[in-house]
Each structure stands twice: as C-alpha cells, then as structure tokens.
Design a protein around this motif. Structure first.
Motif, short mmCIF file in Angstrom:
data_model
loop_
_atom_site.label_atom_id
_atom_site.label_comp_id
_atom_site.label_asym_id
_atom_site.label_seq_id
_atom_site.Cartn_x
_atom_site.Cartn_y
_atom_site.Cartn_z
N LEU A 36 0.82 -1.33 -0.07
CA LEU A 36 0.01 0.03 -0.05
C LEU A 36 0.83 1.25 -0.03
CD1 LEU A 36 -2.72 -1.13 2.51
CD2 LEU A 36 -3.04 -1.00 0.23
N SER A 37 2.15 1.13 -0.38
CA SER A 37 3.12 2.27 -0.07
C SER A 37 2.83 3.35 -1.25
CB SER A 37 4.57 1.71 -0.45
OG SER A 37 5.51 2.86 -0.26
N SER A 38 3.13 4.61 -0.52
CA SER A 38 2.74 5.71 -1.43
C SER A 38 4.30 6.25 -1.99
CB SER A 38 2.31 6.96 -0.44
OG SER A 38 3.49 7.23 0.43
N VAL A 39 5.42 5.47 -1.77
CA VAL A 39 6.48 5.72 -2.16
C VAL A 39 6.77 5.29 -3.69
CG1 VAL A 39 9.05 5.60 -2.18
CG2 VAL A 39 7.53 5.66 -0.05
N SER A 40 7.04 6.07 -4.73
CA SER A 40 7.44 5.82 -6.16
C SER A 40 8.90 5.33 -6.15
CB SER A 40 6.94 6.99 -6.91
OG SER A 40 7.99 7.85 -6.74
N PRO A 41 9.01 4.52 -7.22
CA PRO A 41 10.53 3.84 -7.55
C PRO A 41 11.36 5.23 -7.80
CG PRO A 41 8.94 2.82 -8.89
CD PRO A 41 8.23 3.95 -8.28
N SER A 64 -0.85 1.12 -7.79
CA SER A 64 -1.25 2.48 -7.31
C SER A 64 -2.46 3.35 -7.94
CB SER A 64 -0.18 3.19 -7.49
OG SER A 64 0.70 3.09 -8.76
N ASN A 65 -2.80 2.84 -9.52
CA ASN A 65 -3.95 3.40 -9.96
C ASN A 65 -5.18 3.04 -9.35
OD1 ASN A 65 -1.94 4.20 -11.89
ND2 ASN A 65 -3.11 3.43 -13.40
N ALA A 66 -5.16 1.95 -8.71
CA ALA A 66 -6.34 1.32 -7.92
C ALA A 66 -6.55 1.91 -6.46
CB ALA A 66 -6.12 -0.27 -7.64
N TRP A 67 -5.30 2.28 -5.84
CA TRP A 67 -5.09 2.78 -4.50
C TRP A 67 -5.59 4.09 -4.60
CZ3 TRP A 67 -5.50 -1.33 -3.16
CH2 TRP A 67 -4.33 -2.46 -2.93
N LEU A 68 -5.22 5.10 -5.99
CA LEU A 68 -5.46 6.34 -6.21
C LEU A 68 -7.03 6.58 -6.42
CD1 LEU A 68 -4.61 9.41 -6.88
CD2 LEU A 68 -4.60 8.68 -9.27
N THR A 69 -7.64 5.61 -6.89
CA THR A 69 -9.07 5.61 -7.50
C THR A 69 -9.87 5.40 -6.08
OG1 THR A 69 -8.55 4.42 -9.50
CG2 THR A 69 -10.86 4.17 -8.69
N ILE A 70 -9.43 4.60 -5.14
CA ILE A 70 -10.04 4.23 -3.88
C ILE A 70 -9.97 5.68 -2.88
CG2 ILE A 70 -9.84 3.12 -1.49
CD1 ILE A 70 -9.24 0.69 -3.13
N LEU A 90 -6.23 13.89 -4.19
CA LEU A 90 -4.69 13.58 -4.43
C LEU A 90 -4.37 13.47 -6.03
CD1 LEU A 90 -3.93 10.21 -2.51
CD2 LEU A 90 -2.99 12.55 -2.02
N ASP A 91 -3.18 14.31 -6.71
CA ASP A 91 -2.86 14.03 -7.94
C ASP A 91 -2.48 13.00 -8.39
OD1 ASP A 91 -4.05 16.76 -8.24
OD2 ASP A 91 -1.95 17.58 -7.67
N ARG A 92 -1.75 12.22 -7.37
CA ARG A 92 -1.08 10.87 -7.80
C ARG A 92 -0.87 10.13 -6.41
NH1 ARG A 92 4.94 10.10 -9.73
NH2 ARG A 92 4.50 8.72 -11.42
N PHE A 93 -0.58 8.87 -6.49
CA PHE A 93 -0.23 8.23 -5.44
C PHE A 93 0.88 7.18 -6.05
CE2 PHE A 93 -0.38 4.52 -2.58
CZ PHE A 93 -0.59 5.21 -1.28
N SER A 94 2.10 7.21 -5.53
CA SER A 94 3.22 6.36 -5.86
C SER A 94 3.31 6.45 -7.37
CB SER A 94 2.89 5.06 -5.49
OG SER A 94 4.02 4.25 -5.88
N ASN A 95 3.55 5.51 -8.06
CA ASN A 95 3.79 5.52 -9.51
C ASN A 95 2.65 5.71 -10.22
OD1 ASN A 95 3.19 3.01 -8.78
ND2 ASN A 95 4.63 2.13 -10.36
N THR A 150 -0.75 6.23 -12.78
CA THR A 150 -0.56 6.83 -13.94
C THR A 150 -2.03 7.34 -14.45
OG1 THR A 150 -1.04 4.78 -14.91
CG2 THR A 150 1.11 5.87 -15.26
N GLY A 151 -3.05 7.08 -13.54
CA GLY A 151 -4.41 7.50 -13.68
C GLY A 151 -5.27 6.59 -12.62
N THR A 152 -6.38 6.93 -12.78
CA THR A 152 -7.36 5.94 -11.96
C THR A 152 -7.86 4.63 -13.00
OG1 THR A 152 -9.35 7.42 -12.86
CG2 THR A 152 -8.48 7.79 -10.49
#
Lengths: 119, 287
Positions: free
Chosen positions: A88-93, B258-264, B272-277, B279-281
């Motif tokens: 669930l990490s928010s850290v990107s590569p 992380s697209n799924a996490w951003l969607t949630i 949020l604009d972005r979450f981790s890497n 690229t969209g929802t």
C-alpha cells in the motif's frame, strides 16, 4: 484485506483455468512467465464465478474483480517482504532512488486516507 | 486501525512480513494480533482503572442496555439487542480460544493449535465492531503473514496444521488443488466480512457495506514465482453509491496497482493528484 503468499491463479482468475504454474522461479526468472502471459484483452467483462470465488457467490453483484495490476519491485529485497510491506506504499520508484531507500516502503494508503477521513 | 491474524508471537520473520500499514519509511504501524488486545483497544480496558472492573463492565453495560431497551421503539430495540449480542458473543469466543491454547499443554509453538477460521473471524468481528462504533474509519486486515513458515491449523480443511508458504512453491501435479483449499478458506472469510458488514444497518437504513470500500488483494500473484505483476484485486462495497460492481475489469499490461489505490482514495474524498507511481485511475469502476 491482505492475503499472503499469492494464490492459485488458474482457480481464481477468469480465463486462466488452462494455465499451469511454471514452477519455482526467482523474481528475475518470473519475467519470462510474463512474456508468455495469455490474459484476456483489456476491457470490462461480466464477473464469472470461478472455482475459488464460490464462497463469494451471494456477493457477486457487490464485487468488482480488477486484474492486470503491477506492483513496483526493487531488486535486492525479498519478494514476500516487499509484497506485504510495500503493498500500500505511497513511495514511487523515483522517490525511492532519490532517497536511496532499500525498499519502496513508506507511508501507506490507509494513513493517507485516514488523515482526511479521521482516525 | 491495523489488524492481523498471525498468532505467532515468535519473531520468525521481520516486521515487514506481517505489517502492511506504515506511518513512513521504516516506521511500521504495528498490527494488533491478539483478539484480547483488540477488544481492550475497543473498550478501553487496557486502562488499569478499567482492568479492576473488567469482569463487571460488560454486566453493567448489559444492565444499562436492558433498562434503556424498555424505553426504545421496536427498530431501535432490535439494533441495540443485535449490538449487545454481538459484543457478548465476541467475549464468549475469545474466552473459548484462550481456553484452547491454555489447555493445549505444549511448549512451542502454542499458537499452532489456534483454529485459524475462528481466529480470523473473531479479528474480523472486532474490526467491524470498531467501524460500527466509530472508533475508526479506515482499517487494514492481514489474514495471515507472508512466508513465515510456521504451521497453522486450517480447521475443517486439513486434519493437521500445515505450512502455507512451501505449499505455494509446490503447485506441480495435484499440489495446486491442496493450495487452493487455503485460497477458498480465505475467500470464505472475505465473504464473511461482506455478509457481516451488509448486516450492520446505519441510521438512514443503508448498510455499513453500502458506505464502505472493502478491498481484498494479494502482494504476490502466483506465489510459486513470486509474481509482482498482473495481480488481481477485488473491491466490494458501494462507497455510498459511487461504485458499480458485478464486473471483471482487465487492465492493460503494466497498469500500476497504485492506480487502484488512487481511485479508492479519490472515491473516499481524498484529493490526490498522484499516489506512488500511478498513471491515472481505474476506468470503468464508477457507476
């Protein structure tokens, strides 16, 4: 809800019933498996009741199954360890490289959401 | 709130194997593994002043509830009765699990005798009680630890305790069928959570499930190859009517989870604009 150690794909994921497990491989070796992927074309499909989904039969109208999602992986660490701690990490590569982190592990989604929703 | 179902107190693996919730880099948010500790967190009985009265508290509350119930209308009375029965039921089941471990008479690992189904359902019920009582709005639940290599009792599935992790690497032949039994066992618990949440009615007549998103996923796809790509994720709950379900969404290759996490996050009102890497929802999820 997090399930550990992966699952039997052929029994759970629609369209993969004929797919066999390639046997144990390292993370690097598993890349070859990816090349032979026979996933369905991207799109929206009705949700079938695959064998492993049977206990969920009375909830199907309340569930969406999303497949084809990639988790960033950083070589050098254990796959299970990263599976749980980076899930669930928010850290990107990029951020991990900049900060010279061993894993892509950092503040997780539940805390990011909790800040907004409270508790 | 962070809950996990790893009953083993021995540190066989690092904390990265049984914690999915982190405050930040190397700052893990410890999950609550012990039903009693979780109960104490919910009902504040870890406070010493409460401990002195622990055995009396529930009885007093039940007595209060009984007198209150006489003043309530039928619907409110049913709601109160259901809640009090649920709390009492949790207490009885905790006591039963404690007794099982205490009477096992083995030295290590005592927790091997813990029936996982009962343990997981108890932890799930306490987690749902925390949501129902408004103690938390966001919870994580690890149904078991990664790797660990400890034998655990999947009651009703195998006669003896088994070790999940090596089974994931032994899928050849009929090995996969044995492993699938654990997948089914876990899926039953997810179904249990959904049923329970559907049964918790809110003041406006909707259910806790109608107002939540309940995700269920894996950090590895095929465990045999430590697959970190092409992962499945299930989402349930209507998030107050914004999610459309009953479908299978196949994403194109390379879609970050992380697209799924951003969607949630966005569905829950977090800007949020972005979450981790990301690229969209995930398109196609909203009604």
């Amino acid at each position: 809800m997090y399930l550990p150690n992966g699952l039997v794909r052929r029994c759970f994921i629609p369209g993969e019933a004929e797919r066999t497990s390639p046997g144990f491989k390292t993370v690097k070796g598993s890349e070859k498996f990816r090349d032979n992927s026979d996933s369905a074309p991207p799109g929206v499909y009705p949700l079938p009741l695959t064998p492993t989904m049977k206990p969920l039969s009375s909830h199907l109208e309340n569930i969406t199954l999303i497949t084809g999602l990639d988790r960033p992986y950083k070589s050098g660490g254990d796959a299970h360890e990263q599976g749980a701690s980076c899930y669930l990490s928010s850290v990107s590569p990029e951020e991990a490289s900049e900060k010279k982190l061993r894993f892509l592990q950092g503040r997780t989604l539940d805390h990011v959401i909790g800040e907004k929703l409270g508790r | 709130m962070k809950v996990s179902c790893n009953g083993f107190t021995q540190g066989k693996e690092s904390m990265r194997f049984d914690n999915i919730s982190w405050y930040g880099v190397d700052q893990f948010a410890p999950s609550i593994k012990d039903p009693q500790a979780l109960y104490d967190r919910l009902f504040l009985s870890d406070d010493e002043r409460y401990n002195d009265h622990l055995n009396e508290v529930t009885s007093l509350v039940m007595a209060d509830a009984k007198s209150l119930s006489m003043k309530l209308g039928r619907n409110d009375k049913d709601t109160l009765d259901a809640f009090m029965t649920m709390v009492r039921d949790i207490e009885i089941r905790m006591s039963r699990l404690r007794k099982l471990v205490a009477e096992a008479g083995i030295v290590r690992p005592t927790d091997e005798v813990l029936p996982r189904g009962e343990y997981i359902k108890l932890q799930c019920d306490l987690m749902i009680a925390a949501l129902q009582m408004g103690i938390t709005n966001v919870t994580t639940m690890m149904i078991g630890p990664e790797r660990w290599n400890a034998s655990m009792l999947y009651e009703g599935v195998f006669d003896k305790p088994v070790v999940h992790h090596p089974m994931s690497h032994s899928q050849k032949g009929e090995g996969y069928a044995k492993l699938q039994k654990i997948d089914l066992f876990h899926m039953e618990k997810y179904a249990y959570v959904l049923s329970r949440m559907k049964g918790v009615k809110e003041a406006d007549g909707t259910s806790l499930l109608d107002n939540s998103i309940v995700a269920c996923g894996v950090g590895l796809g095929d465990g045999a190859i430590h697959q970190y790509f092409d992962l499945p994720l299930m989402l349930a709950g209507k998030a107050q009517g914004t999610l459309k379900h009953g479908r299978h969404l196949q994403c194109k290759n390379g879609t970050p989870i992380s697209n799924a996490w951003l969607t949630i996050a966005r569905e829950l009102g977090v800007e949020l604009d972005r979450f981790s890497n990301s690229t969209g929802t995930i398109s196609g999820l909203m009604s």
